[in-house]
Design an enzyme around this catalytic site. Structure first.
Site, short mmCIF file in Angstrom:
data_model
loop_
_atom_site.label_atom_id
_atom_site.label_comp_id
_atom_site.label_asym_id
_atom_site.label_seq_id
_atom_site.Cartn_x
_atom_site.Cartn_y
_atom_site.Cartn_z
N HIS A 202 0.81 -1.22 0.00
CA HIS A 202 0.00 0.00 0.00
C HIS A 202 0.84 1.26 0.00
O HIS A 202 1.95 1.28 0.52
CB HIS A 202 -0.96 -0.03 1.20
CG HIS A 202 -2.07 -1.02 0.98
ND1 HIS A 202 -1.97 -2.33 1.42
CD2 HIS A 202 -3.25 -0.91 0.32
CE1 HIS A 202 -3.06 -2.98 1.05
NE2 HIS A 202 -3.86 -2.15 0.38
N GLY A 237 11.37 0.52 -4.38
CA GLY A 237 12.11 0.26 -5.61
C GLY A 237 13.57 -0.08 -5.40
O GLY A 237 14.32 -0.25 -6.36
#
Ligand SMILES: Cc1cc2nc3c(=O)[nH]c(=O)nc-3n(C[C@H](O)[C@H](O)[C@H](O)COP(=O)(O)O)c2cc1C
Length: 384
Positions: A202, A237
Protein backbone atom coordinates in the site's frame (compact mmCIF):
# COMPACT_ATOMS: atom_id res chain seq x y z
CA UNK A 1 4.92 7.95 32.43
CA UNK A 2 8.58 7.12 33.16
CA UNK A 3 10.91 6.78 30.20
CA UNK A 4 10.66 3.14 29.37
CA UNK A 5 13.35 2.75 26.77
CA UNK A 6 16.45 4.91 26.44
CA UNK A 7 16.11 5.26 22.66
CA UNK A 8 14.29 8.54 22.68
CA UNK A 9 16.15 10.06 25.60
CA UNK A 10 19.46 8.90 24.14
CA UNK A 11 18.46 10.71 20.97
CA UNK A 12 17.95 13.90 22.93
CA UNK A 13 21.29 13.52 24.72
CA UNK A 14 23.18 13.32 21.41
CA UNK A 15 25.59 11.19 23.40
CA UNK A 16 27.11 9.05 20.69
CA UNK A 17 29.94 11.35 19.65
CA UNK A 18 31.34 8.79 17.24
CA UNK A 19 28.08 8.17 15.41
CA UNK A 20 28.24 9.16 11.77
CA UNK A 21 24.54 9.74 11.43
CA UNK A 22 21.57 10.35 13.69
CA UNK A 23 20.33 6.84 12.99
CA UNK A 24 23.64 5.44 14.32
CA UNK A 25 23.29 7.46 17.50
CA UNK A 26 19.63 6.56 18.06
CA UNK A 27 20.28 2.90 17.17
CA UNK A 28 23.83 2.22 18.40
CA UNK A 29 23.94 -1.34 16.97
CA UNK A 30 23.50 -0.13 13.37
CA UNK A 31 26.22 -0.14 10.74
CA UNK A 32 26.40 2.12 7.69
CA UNK A 33 24.74 2.34 5.33
CA UNK A 34 21.73 1.60 7.53
CA UNK A 35 19.48 -1.04 5.99
CA UNK A 36 15.91 -1.23 7.30
CA UNK A 37 13.56 -4.15 6.67
CA UNK A 38 9.98 -2.91 6.18
CA UNK A 39 7.12 -4.05 8.41
CA UNK A 40 5.17 -6.23 5.95
CA UNK A 41 1.93 -7.57 7.32
CA UNK A 42 1.85 -11.42 7.40
CA UNK A 43 5.47 -11.51 6.20
CA UNK A 44 7.84 -9.57 8.48
CA UNK A 45 7.92 -11.59 11.70
CA UNK A 46 9.99 -11.35 14.87
CA UNK A 47 12.70 -13.74 13.73
CA UNK A 48 13.27 -11.85 10.48
CA UNK A 49 13.46 -8.54 12.35
CA UNK A 50 15.94 -9.99 14.86
CA UNK A 51 18.25 -11.29 12.12
CA UNK A 52 18.22 -7.87 10.43
CA UNK A 53 19.06 -6.23 13.76
CA UNK A 54 21.89 -8.72 14.45
CA UNK A 55 23.40 -7.90 11.05
CA UNK A 56 23.53 -4.18 11.88
CA UNK A 57 20.24 -3.11 10.31
CA UNK A 58 16.91 -2.10 11.82
CA UNK A 59 14.26 -4.82 11.64
CA UNK A 60 10.54 -4.11 11.78
CA UNK A 61 7.85 -6.59 12.82
CA UNK A 62 4.49 -5.98 11.10
CA UNK A 63 1.64 -5.81 13.60
CA UNK A 64 -1.32 -5.10 11.30
CA UNK A 65 -4.20 -2.72 11.91
CA UNK A 66 -6.62 -4.15 14.47
CA UNK A 67 -6.07 -2.70 17.95
CA UNK A 68 -9.44 -3.51 19.44
CA UNK A 69 -9.36 -5.29 22.81
CA UNK A 70 -8.92 -9.03 22.25
CA UNK A 71 -7.51 -8.55 18.72
CA UNK A 72 -5.73 -11.69 17.51
CA UNK A 73 -3.26 -9.43 15.67
CA UNK A 74 -2.09 -8.08 19.03
CA UNK A 75 -1.74 -11.59 20.50
CA UNK A 76 0.41 -12.52 17.49
CA UNK A 77 2.48 -9.36 17.99
CA UNK A 78 3.32 -10.38 21.56
CA UNK A 79 4.45 -13.84 20.41
CA UNK A 80 6.53 -12.41 17.57
CA UNK A 81 8.29 -10.00 19.91
CA UNK A 82 9.07 -12.93 22.24
CA UNK A 83 10.51 -14.81 19.24
CA UNK A 84 12.60 -11.75 18.35
CA UNK A 85 13.93 -11.71 21.92
CA UNK A 86 14.85 -15.41 21.68
CA UNK A 87 16.55 -14.96 18.31
CA UNK A 88 18.57 -12.09 19.78
CA UNK A 89 19.56 -14.31 22.70
CA UNK A 90 18.22 -11.79 25.22
CA UNK A 91 16.90 -12.62 28.63
CA UNK A 92 13.20 -12.36 29.36
CA UNK A 93 13.79 -11.88 33.11
CA UNK A 94 14.16 -8.97 33.35
CA UNK A 95 12.87 -7.91 29.94
CA UNK A 96 15.82 -6.13 28.37
CA UNK A 97 15.17 -3.74 25.47
CA UNK A 98 15.25 -5.11 21.93
CA UNK A 99 18.01 -3.21 20.07
CA UNK A 100 17.21 -1.93 16.57
CA UNK A 101 13.87 -3.73 16.56
CA UNK A 102 10.72 -1.84 15.66
CA UNK A 103 7.04 -2.58 15.22
CA UNK A 104 4.93 -1.31 12.30
CA UNK A 105 1.25 -0.41 12.62
CA UNK A 106 -1.30 0.57 9.98
CA UNK A 107 -3.58 3.41 11.11
CA UNK A 108 -6.37 3.27 8.55
CA UNK A 109 -8.77 1.07 10.53
CA UNK A 110 -10.62 3.99 12.07
CA UNK A 111 -12.54 1.92 14.62
CA UNK A 112 -9.20 0.57 15.88
CA UNK A 113 -7.07 3.70 16.23
CA UNK A 114 -8.87 5.09 19.32
CA UNK A 115 -7.80 1.89 21.15
CA UNK A 116 -4.08 2.25 20.31
CA UNK A 117 -2.94 3.85 23.54
CA UNK A 118 -4.88 1.44 25.75
CA UNK A 119 -4.19 -1.83 23.93
CA UNK A 120 -0.98 -1.45 21.91
CA UNK A 121 1.15 0.71 24.16
CA UNK A 122 1.24 -1.77 27.09
CA UNK A 123 2.48 -4.51 24.73
CA UNK A 124 5.20 -2.22 23.40
CA UNK A 125 6.25 -1.22 26.90
CA UNK A 126 6.35 -4.84 28.01
CA UNK A 127 8.46 -6.08 25.10
CA UNK A 128 10.67 -2.97 24.65
CA UNK A 129 11.28 -2.69 20.92
CA UNK A 130 13.23 0.47 20.19
CA UNK A 131 11.08 2.00 17.47
CA UNK A 132 7.52 2.22 16.22
CA UNK A 133 6.54 2.69 12.55
CA UNK A 134 3.18 4.24 11.73
CA UNK A 135 1.67 4.26 8.27
CA UNK A 136 -1.30 5.72 6.53
CA UNK A 137 -3.73 7.61 8.63
CA UNK A 138 -7.24 8.17 7.36
CA UNK A 139 -7.52 11.81 6.21
CA UNK A 140 -11.23 12.02 7.12
CA UNK A 141 -10.60 10.71 10.64
CA UNK A 142 -7.67 13.11 11.09
CA UNK A 143 -9.70 16.08 9.81
CA UNK A 144 -12.63 15.24 12.08
CA UNK A 145 -10.48 14.95 15.21
CA UNK A 146 -7.47 17.21 14.63
CA UNK A 147 -8.87 20.06 16.71
CA UNK A 148 -9.90 17.74 19.56
CA UNK A 149 -7.88 17.86 22.73
CA UNK A 150 -7.49 15.48 25.64
CA UNK A 151 -9.31 12.16 25.58
CA UNK A 152 -11.44 13.28 22.62
CA UNK A 153 -8.30 13.27 20.47
CA UNK A 154 -7.79 9.54 21.02
CA UNK A 155 -6.40 7.91 17.90
CA UNK A 156 -5.13 10.92 15.96
CA UNK A 157 -1.58 10.53 14.67
CA UNK A 158 -0.45 13.38 16.94
CA UNK A 159 -1.91 11.80 20.04
CA UNK A 160 -0.46 8.37 19.25
CA UNK A 161 2.99 9.88 18.61
CA UNK A 162 2.85 11.85 21.87
CA UNK A 163 2.02 8.69 23.82
CA UNK A 164 4.84 6.79 22.09
CA UNK A 165 7.33 9.57 22.85
CA UNK A 166 6.26 9.68 26.49
CA UNK A 167 7.14 5.96 26.66
CA UNK A 168 10.53 6.53 24.99
CA UNK A 169 10.05 5.10 21.50
CA UNK A 170 11.59 6.50 18.31
CA UNK A 171 8.70 7.10 15.90
CA UNK A 172 8.95 6.41 12.16
CA UNK A 173 6.09 7.65 9.95
CA UNK A 174 5.76 6.41 6.37
CA UNK A 175 4.35 8.94 3.88
CA UNK A 176 4.19 9.30 0.11
CA UNK A 177 3.84 13.05 -0.44
CA UNK A 178 5.55 16.20 0.80
CA UNK A 179 2.17 17.33 2.15
CA UNK A 180 1.83 14.19 4.28
CA UNK A 181 5.46 14.51 5.42
CA UNK A 182 4.72 18.05 6.63
CA UNK A 183 1.82 16.77 8.72
CA UNK A 184 3.82 13.82 10.11
CA UNK A 185 6.69 16.09 11.19
CA UNK A 186 4.24 18.59 12.71
CA UNK A 187 2.62 15.68 14.57
CA UNK A 188 6.05 14.83 16.03
CA UNK A 189 7.55 12.02 13.91
CA UNK A 190 11.31 11.46 14.39
CA UNK A 191 11.93 9.58 11.13
CA UNK A 192 10.07 10.19 7.89
CA UNK A 193 9.94 7.17 5.60
CA UNK A 194 9.66 8.65 2.12
CA UNK A 195 7.74 5.97 0.27
CA UNK A 196 7.87 6.25 -3.51
CA UNK A 197 5.40 4.75 -5.96
CA UNK A 198 7.78 1.94 -6.97
CA UNK A 199 7.11 0.41 -3.54
CA UNK A 200 5.36 -2.89 -3.07
CA UNK A 201 2.15 -2.96 -1.04
CA UNK A 202 0.00 0.00 0.00
CA UNK A 203 0.96 3.57 -0.76
CA UNK A 204 -0.60 6.88 -1.78
CA UNK A 205 -2.60 6.59 -4.99
CA UNK A 206 -1.11 9.86 -6.25
CA UNK A 207 2.57 10.10 -5.51
CA UNK A 208 6.05 10.15 -7.02
CA UNK A 209 9.20 8.08 -7.07
CA UNK A 210 11.91 8.52 -4.43
CA UNK A 211 14.16 10.36 -6.92
CA UNK A 212 12.16 13.56 -6.48
CA UNK A 213 10.33 12.71 -3.25
CA UNK A 214 13.34 12.30 -0.94
CA UNK A 215 15.14 15.57 -1.79
CA UNK A 216 11.92 17.61 -1.83
CA UNK A 217 10.89 16.23 1.58
CA UNK A 218 14.38 16.90 2.97
CA UNK A 219 14.31 20.50 1.70
CA UNK A 220 10.82 21.07 3.11
CA UNK A 221 11.83 19.76 6.54
CA UNK A 222 15.05 21.81 6.63
CA UNK A 223 13.15 24.94 5.59
CA UNK A 224 9.97 24.59 7.63
CA UNK A 225 11.20 22.71 10.71
CA UNK A 226 14.66 24.21 11.18
CA UNK A 227 16.14 23.11 14.51
CA UNK A 228 14.14 19.89 14.65
CA UNK A 229 16.09 16.62 14.38
CA UNK A 230 14.19 14.74 11.71
CA UNK A 231 15.71 11.86 9.76
CA UNK A 232 14.53 10.94 6.25
CA UNK A 233 14.87 7.37 4.97
CA UNK A 234 13.83 6.14 1.51
CA UNK A 235 11.51 3.27 0.59
CA UNK A 236 10.33 1.95 -2.73
CA UNK A 237 12.11 0.26 -5.61
CA UNK A 238 15.41 -0.55 -3.88
CA UNK A 239 16.53 -4.18 -4.02
CA UNK A 240 20.33 -4.10 -4.27
CA UNK A 241 23.40 -2.07 -3.37
CA UNK A 242 23.05 0.18 -6.40
CA UNK A 243 19.61 1.28 -5.22
CA UNK A 244 20.95 1.80 -1.69
CA UNK A 245 23.65 4.17 -2.99
CA UNK A 246 21.07 5.94 -5.16
CA UNK A 247 18.87 6.57 -2.13
CA UNK A 248 21.83 7.85 -0.10
CA UNK A 249 22.69 10.14 -3.00
CA UNK A 250 19.19 11.59 -2.83
CA UNK A 251 19.77 12.58 0.79
CA UNK A 252 18.28 9.62 2.66
CA UNK A 253 20.06 8.61 5.86
CA UNK A 254 18.92 4.98 5.66
CA UNK A 255 17.18 2.74 3.16
CA UNK A 256 14.05 0.64 3.60
CA UNK A 257 13.52 -2.55 1.62
CA UNK A 258 10.36 -4.61 1.56
CA UNK A 259 10.18 -6.71 -1.61
CA UNK A 260 13.79 -7.93 -1.19
CA UNK A 261 12.95 -9.34 2.25
CA UNK A 262 9.76 -11.15 1.09
CA UNK A 263 12.05 -14.02 0.08
CA UNK A 264 14.29 -13.90 3.15
CA UNK A 265 14.55 -17.42 4.60
CA UNK A 266 12.92 -16.33 7.89
CA UNK A 267 9.98 -14.47 6.29
CA UNK A 268 6.50 -15.94 6.78
CA UNK A 269 6.01 -15.97 3.00
CA UNK A 270 4.19 -18.96 1.50
CA UNK A 271 6.10 -20.99 -1.08
CA UNK A 272 3.93 -19.99 -4.06
CA UNK A 273 4.55 -16.30 -3.38
CA UNK A 274 8.31 -16.86 -3.07
CA UNK A 275 8.31 -18.60 -6.44
CA UNK A 276 6.26 -15.82 -8.06
CA UNK A 277 8.55 -13.09 -6.70
CA UNK A 278 11.69 -14.93 -7.85
CA UNK A 279 10.25 -15.53 -11.33
CA UNK A 280 8.80 -12.08 -12.01
CA UNK A 281 10.90 -9.63 -14.03
CA UNK A 282 10.42 -6.14 -15.43
CA UNK A 283 8.43 -4.75 -12.52
CA UNK A 284 7.07 -1.72 -14.38
CA UNK A 285 5.28 -4.09 -16.72
CA UNK A 286 4.54 -6.99 -14.43
CA UNK A 287 3.45 -5.24 -11.23
CA UNK A 288 0.39 -2.98 -11.08
CA UNK A 289 -0.46 -0.10 -8.75
CA UNK A 290 -4.22 -0.17 -8.31
CA UNK A 291 -7.17 -0.16 -5.88
CA UNK A 292 -8.45 -3.25 -7.67
CA UNK A 293 -6.24 -5.50 -5.49
CA UNK A 294 -8.10 -4.43 -2.32
CA UNK A 295 -11.46 -4.74 -4.06
CA UNK A 296 -10.86 -8.33 -5.13
CA UNK A 297 -9.46 -9.13 -1.65
CA UNK A 298 -12.60 -7.56 -0.07
CA UNK A 299 -10.31 -5.34 2.03
CA UNK A 300 -12.13 -2.23 3.20
CA UNK A 301 -9.74 -0.56 5.64
CA UNK A 302 -8.08 1.72 3.11
CA UNK A 303 -9.30 5.27 2.39
CA UNK A 304 -9.44 5.99 -1.35
CA UNK A 305 -6.33 8.18 -1.21
CA UNK A 306 -4.40 4.88 -1.05
CA UNK A 307 -3.87 2.01 -3.46
CA UNK A 308 -1.33 -0.80 -3.62
CA UNK A 309 1.27 -2.35 -5.92
CA UNK A 310 1.17 -6.11 -6.59
CA UNK A 311 2.35 -8.61 -9.18
CA UNK A 312 -0.01 -8.58 -12.18
CA UNK A 313 -2.04 -11.77 -12.04
CA UNK A 314 -5.04 -13.44 -13.65
CA UNK A 315 -7.60 -11.45 -11.61
CA UNK A 316 -6.12 -8.11 -12.67
CA UNK A 317 -5.72 -9.19 -16.30
CA UNK A 318 -9.40 -10.20 -16.47
CA UNK A 319 -10.36 -6.88 -14.87
CA UNK A 320 -8.24 -4.96 -17.40
CA UNK A 321 -9.88 -6.95 -20.21
CA UNK A 322 -13.32 -5.81 -18.99
CA UNK A 323 -14.62 -8.80 -17.02
CA UNK A 324 -17.41 -7.54 -14.72
CA UNK A 325 -16.32 -7.41 -11.08
CA UNK A 326 -18.91 -9.89 -9.75
CA UNK A 327 -17.84 -12.53 -12.25
CA UNK A 328 -14.18 -11.89 -11.52
CA UNK A 329 -14.79 -12.12 -7.77
CA UNK A 330 -16.61 -15.43 -8.24
CA UNK A 331 -13.60 -16.83 -10.15
CA UNK A 332 -11.31 -15.44 -7.42
CA UNK A 333 -13.23 -17.19 -4.64
CA UNK A 334 -13.54 -20.46 -6.56
CA UNK A 335 -9.80 -20.51 -7.29
CA UNK A 336 -8.94 -19.76 -3.65
CA UNK A 337 -11.16 -22.54 -2.34
CA UNK A 338 -9.72 -25.08 -4.78
CA UNK A 339 -6.12 -24.25 -3.82
CA UNK A 340 -5.37 -22.46 -7.10
CA UNK A 341 -3.15 -19.49 -6.21
CA UNK A 342 -3.02 -17.94 -9.66
CA UNK A 343 -5.77 -15.42 -8.89
CA UNK A 344 -4.53 -14.26 -5.46
CA UNK A 345 -2.85 -10.90 -4.89
CA UNK A 346 0.91 -10.94 -4.23
CA UNK A 347 2.15 -7.52 -3.17
CA UNK A 348 5.52 -6.55 -4.66
CA UNK A 349 7.37 -3.46 -5.85
CA UNK A 350 8.85 -2.64 -9.25
CA UNK A 351 12.26 -3.89 -8.07
CA UNK A 352 10.89 -7.45 -8.07
CA UNK A 353 12.98 -8.23 -11.17
CA UNK A 354 16.16 -7.71 -9.12
CA UNK A 355 15.15 -10.29 -6.51
CA UNK A 356 16.67 -13.54 -7.70
CA UNK A 357 17.70 -15.51 -4.64
CA UNK A 358 16.45 -16.55 -1.23
CA UNK A 359 18.83 -16.23 1.68
CA UNK A 360 18.83 -15.47 5.41
CA UNK A 361 17.83 -11.88 6.23
CA UNK A 362 21.20 -11.21 7.90
CA UNK A 363 23.01 -12.20 4.69
CA UNK A 364 20.76 -9.89 2.68
CA UNK A 365 21.65 -6.97 4.98
CA UNK A 366 25.40 -7.71 4.83
CA UNK A 367 25.30 -8.19 1.06
CA UNK A 368 23.44 -4.89 0.53
CA UNK A 369 26.01 -3.07 2.66
CA UNK A 370 28.97 -4.61 0.83
CA UNK A 371 27.43 -4.01 -2.59
CA UNK A 372 26.77 -0.39 -1.62
CA UNK A 373 30.34 0.15 -0.47
CA UNK A 374 31.71 -1.35 -3.70
CA UNK A 375 29.43 0.91 -5.69
CA UNK A 376 30.51 3.99 -3.76
CA UNK A 377 34.15 3.15 -4.50
CA UNK A 378 33.38 2.75 -8.21
CA UNK A 379 31.64 6.09 -8.54
CA UNK A 380 34.40 8.01 -6.73
CA UNK A 381 35.71 8.64 -10.23
CA UNK A 382 32.88 11.09 -10.79
CA UNK A 383 34.12 13.22 -7.88
CA UNK A 384 37.65 13.55 -9.32
C1 LIG B 1 4.21 -7.70 0.91
C2 LIG B 1 4.25 -6.30 1.45
C3 LIG B 1 3.54 -6.01 2.62
C4 LIG B 1 3.60 -4.73 3.16
N1 LIG B 1 2.96 -4.47 4.33
C5 LIG B 1 3.12 -3.27 4.93
C6 LIG B 1 2.60 -3.05 6.24
O1 LIG B 1 2.00 -3.93 6.86
N2 LIG B 1 2.81 -1.83 6.81
C7 LIG B 1 3.51 -0.85 6.18
O2 LIG B 1 3.69 0.22 6.75
N3 LIG B 1 4.00 -1.03 4.93
C8 LIG B 1 3.84 -2.22 4.30
N4 LIG B 1 4.39 -2.43 3.06
C9 LIG B 1 5.13 -1.34 2.39
C10 LIG B 1 6.55 -1.24 2.92
O3 LIG B 1 6.52 -0.58 4.16
C11 LIG B 1 7.52 -0.45 2.01
O4 LIG B 1 7.04 0.83 1.76
C12 LIG B 1 7.81 -1.11 0.67
O5 LIG B 1 7.96 -2.50 0.79
C13 LIG B 1 9.09 -0.51 0.07
O6 LIG B 1 9.17 -0.79 -1.26
P1 LIG B 1 9.86 -2.11 -1.88
O7 LIG B 1 8.87 -3.19 -1.67
O8 LIG B 1 10.06 -1.75 -3.30
O9 LIG B 1 11.14 -2.36 -1.14
C14 LIG B 1 4.35 -3.70 2.50
C15 LIG B 1 5.04 -4.02 1.32
C16 LIG B 1 5.01 -5.30 0.81
C17 LIG B 1 5.82 -5.60 -0.44
Amino acid sequence: MPLHFPGHSKKKEESAQTALTKLNSWFPTTKNPVIISAPMYLIANGTLAAEVSKAGGIGFVAAGFDFRPGSSQLTTLSSELSLARQALGLSDRPLTPLPAIGVGFILTHTISVPHFVDTVLPILIEHSPQAVWLFANDPDFEAAHSSDEGPAAKGTAKQIIEALHAAGFVVFFQVGTVKDARKAVADGADVIVAQGIDAGGHQVAKGSGIVSLVPEMRDMIDREFAGREVVVVAAGGVADGRGVVGALGLGAEGVVLGTRFIVATEAATPEFRRKLILETNDGGLNTVKSQFHDQINSTTIWHNVYDGRAVRGASYDDHAAGLPFEENHKKFKEAASSGDNSRTVTWAGTAVGLVKDQKPAGDIVRELREQAKERIKKIQVFAA
